[in-house]
Scaffold this motif. Sequence first.
Motif, mmCIF file in Angstrom:
data_model
loop_
_atom_site.group_PDB
_atom_site.id
_atom_site.type_symbol
_atom_site.label_atom_id
_atom_site.label_comp_id
_atom_site.label_asym_id
_atom_site.label_seq_id
_atom_site.Cartn_x
_atom_site.Cartn_y
_atom_site.Cartn_z
ATOM 1 N N GLU A 221 0.549 5.620 -0.201
ATOM 2 C CA GLU A 221 -0.223 6.844 -0.424
ATOM 3 C C GLU A 221 0.654 8.126 -0.504
ATOM 4 O O GLU A 221 1.577 8.082 0.025
ATOM 5 N N SER B 284 -4.647 13.583 -4.087
ATOM 6 C CA SER B 284 -4.230 12.720 -3.288
ATOM 7 C C SER B 284 -4.224 11.317 -4.128
ATOM 8 O O SER B 284 -5.131 11.340 -5.129
ATOM 9 N N GLU C 133 -3.638 6.924 -3.954
ATOM 10 C CA GLU C 133 -3.775 5.803 -2.964
ATOM 11 C C GLU C 133 -3.373 4.319 -3.958
ATOM 12 O O GLU C 133 -4.171 4.227 -5.072
ATOM 13 N N TYR D 246 0.894 -1.184 0.074
ATOM 14 C CA TYR D 246 -0.156 -0.034 -0.003
ATOM 15 C C TYR D 246 0.835 1.275 -0.037
ATOM 16 O O TYR D 246 1.898 1.217 0.842
#
Length: 290
Positions: free
Chosen positions: A247, A254, A256, A245
């Motif tokens: 981000e 933004s 992710e 993951y």
Amino acid sequence: MKEEYSDSDIQVLEGLEAVRKRPGMYIGTTSERGLHHLVWEIVDNSVDEALAGFCDDIEVTIEKNNVITVKDDGRGMPTGINQKTGLSTIETIFTVLHAGGKFGGGGYKVSGGLHGVGASVVNALSTWLEVKVYRDGHVYFQRFENGGHPVGDLKIIEDCSPDRTGTSVSFKADPTIFKETTVYSFDILANRLEELAFLNKGLKITLTDLRENEKKKEFLYNGGIIEFVNKLNKNKTVLHDDVVYVEGQESGISLEVAFQYNTDYNSQLYSFTNNINTYEDIFNEDGVKR
Ligand code: 0R9
């Protein structure tokens, strides 16, 4: 209640009439898909409030007669008067086409949908619509009928705890517009609401069906898209335990990313921008458009 129509009232009604004349221009289609689109337009406004950091609970209810109620625990829509229209902000948002972007939401709306036009379009395509706002210790209420005509002004109908804030919108889709069906599918609503919960970690979204065979589903994913990948790989053999993951944020954007390799020959790749699946703009791992 108002007895005469002013110039701005007439402009408002002309806008809503334009939506009723050509609903396809605003919601794509008046089929089952268009019917569900009404729900997404209202839910998107609650999701925007969640993205702004003020809402973490959205409840969607299919009432007995296929009336939809969407309720959020955000700040509540502003209840003051809009300078440009002379109407309350709430009446403006629900009756003036394009009002969302122009009057209220500049720089605010980031989830998908009609970019602020949604509330007035849903109102125009409904037999009736009611909005309740919990704010400043009061419950504000306004009702619209026959494709968006206000039945009285915004008014306080009762008091509530000053701690209670939020917005609730109920509407009945107009069967003269949605000729194919006005019956909602629990599964269509549940699938998209679950997707929204995966994409907006920490946001609780509940779907309740009060028609025959009452049912309820609650979606809350504190792990967000990591939990989405876990679900996609549930019946697969994974090559590593943890979902990777990443981000980050840059220039106000933004991003992710979550992934986990499995033993399948074919890969599954999903991408979303502002909560909308961008399935036509997916690129392979080597940068080639699919
Ligand atoms: C049930 C569906 N929910 C909504 O439609 C909804 C709209 C909305 C909202 C604001 C907060 N919650 C909402 N729920 C909001 C509040 C404030 C500022 N911006 C947005 C504030 O308190 O200052 N609004 C979305 C557009 C508008 N409010 C506005 F244009 F009316 F301001």
